[in-house]
Design a protein around this motif. Structure first.
Motif, PDB file in Angstrom:
ATOM      1  N   SER A 192     -14.784   5.993   9.753  1.00 20.46           N
ATOM      2  CA  SER A 192     -15.386   4.980   8.885  1.00 20.46           C
ATOM      3  C   SER A 192     -16.716   5.534   8.405  1.00 20.46           C
ATOM      4  O   SER A 192     -17.626   5.767   9.201  1.00 20.46           O
ATOM      5  CB  SER A 192     -15.611   3.677   9.652  1.00 20.46           C
ATOM      6  N   ALA A 212     -13.926   4.753  -2.699  1.00 21.17           N
ATOM      7  CA  ALA A 212     -14.698   4.034  -1.689  1.00 21.17           C
ATOM      8  C   ALA A 212     -15.698   4.950  -0.998  1.00 21.17           C
ATOM      9  O   ALA A 212     -16.854   4.587  -0.826  1.00 21.17           O
ATOM     10  CB  ALA A 212     -13.763   3.405  -0.659  1.00 21.17           C
ATOM     11  N   VAL A 213     -15.269   6.147  -0.624  1.00 20.06           N
ATOM     12  CA  VAL A 213     -16.178   7.080   0.038  1.00 20.06           C
ATOM     13  C   VAL A 213     -17.259   7.535  -0.937  1.00 20.06           C
ATOM     14  O   VAL A 213     -18.430   7.604  -0.597  1.00 20.06           O
ATOM     15  CB  VAL A 213     -15.416   8.279   0.638  1.00 20.06           C
ATOM     16  N   THR A 235     -19.052   3.780   1.018  1.00 21.97           N
ATOM     17  CA  THR A 235     -18.344   3.234   2.166  1.00 21.97           C
ATOM     18  C   THR A 235     -16.884   3.614   2.044  1.00 21.97           C
ATOM     19  O   THR A 235     -16.391   3.884   0.961  1.00 21.97           O
ATOM     20  CB  THR A 235     -18.436   1.699   2.237  1.00 21.97           C
ATOM     21  N   GLY A 236     -16.201   3.634   3.139  1.00 21.25           N
ATOM     22  CA  GLY A 236     -14.781   3.918   3.081  1.00 21.25           C
ATOM     23  C   GLY A 236     -14.291   4.527   4.366  1.00 21.25           C
ATOM     24  O   GLY A 236     -15.050   4.761   5.300  1.00 21.25           O
ATOM     25  N   CYS A 237     -13.001   4.766   4.395  1.00 19.68           N
ATOM     26  CA  CYS A 237     -12.371   5.320   5.584  1.00 19.68           C
ATOM     27  C   CYS A 237     -11.592   6.570   5.211  1.00 19.68           C
ATOM     28  O   CYS A 237     -11.039   6.671   4.130  1.00 19.68           O
ATOM     29  CB  CYS A 237     -11.409   4.311   6.208  1.00 19.68           C
ATOM     30  N   SER A 240     -11.851   9.731  -2.389  1.00 21.69           N
ATOM     31  CA  SER A 240     -11.568   8.333  -2.694  1.00 21.69           C
ATOM     32  C   SER A 240     -12.798   7.673  -3.295  1.00 21.69           C
ATOM     33  O   SER A 240     -13.934   8.040  -3.008  1.00 21.69           O
ATOM     34  CB  SER A 240     -11.129   7.579  -1.444  1.00 21.69           C
TER      35      SER A 240
END
Length: 119
Positions: free
Chosen positions: A72, A47-48, A52-54, A45
């Motif tokens: 997280s 975000a990762v 950051t991200g989940c 993803s």
């Protein structure tokens, strides 16, 4: 690795951290070693990758109890920081989570053939 970039957190490292986890969920002590990961979507993803991200994994624990494991992930100057949260899932919630993965669903719930359930 160029430009001082930190590589993305990888599935094997997350799995190792999940196995070391010791938490109390719904009033019961649970060791991550007792969890079997059923579905671990790809970690690519944006975000990762951005730091950051989940990441959401679906697991099966003792007594055929389903869990949603939420990692997280946050990148800091010390590397990746990961915080795990576990949520208890009832059978309907776990079936819904696995609806798109026939193999994982069959491992947990068996399969229907002619109205009979086969494990």
């Amino acid at each position: 690795m160029t430009g001082g970039q930190t590589p993305a957190v990888q599935a094997p490292a997350l799995h190792e951290q999940l196995q070391r986890l010791r938490v109390t969920v719904a009033g019961r002590a649970l060791s991550g070693r007792r969890l079997r990961v059923l579905l671990a979507p790809a970690l690519a993803s944006e975000a990762v990758a951005a730091g950051t991200g989940c990441v959401v994994w679906y697991c099966l624990g003792p007594g055929a109890q389903g869990y949603r494991a939420l990692a997280s992930c946050r990148r800091s100057w010390r590397g990746w920081q990961v915080r795990w949260q576990l949520q208890v899932l009832d059978q309907a919630q776990l079936q819904q989570a696995l609806v798109d993965d026939a193999q994982a669903s069959a491992r947990v719930f068996g399969r229907l053939c002619g109205g009979r359930l086969y494990a």
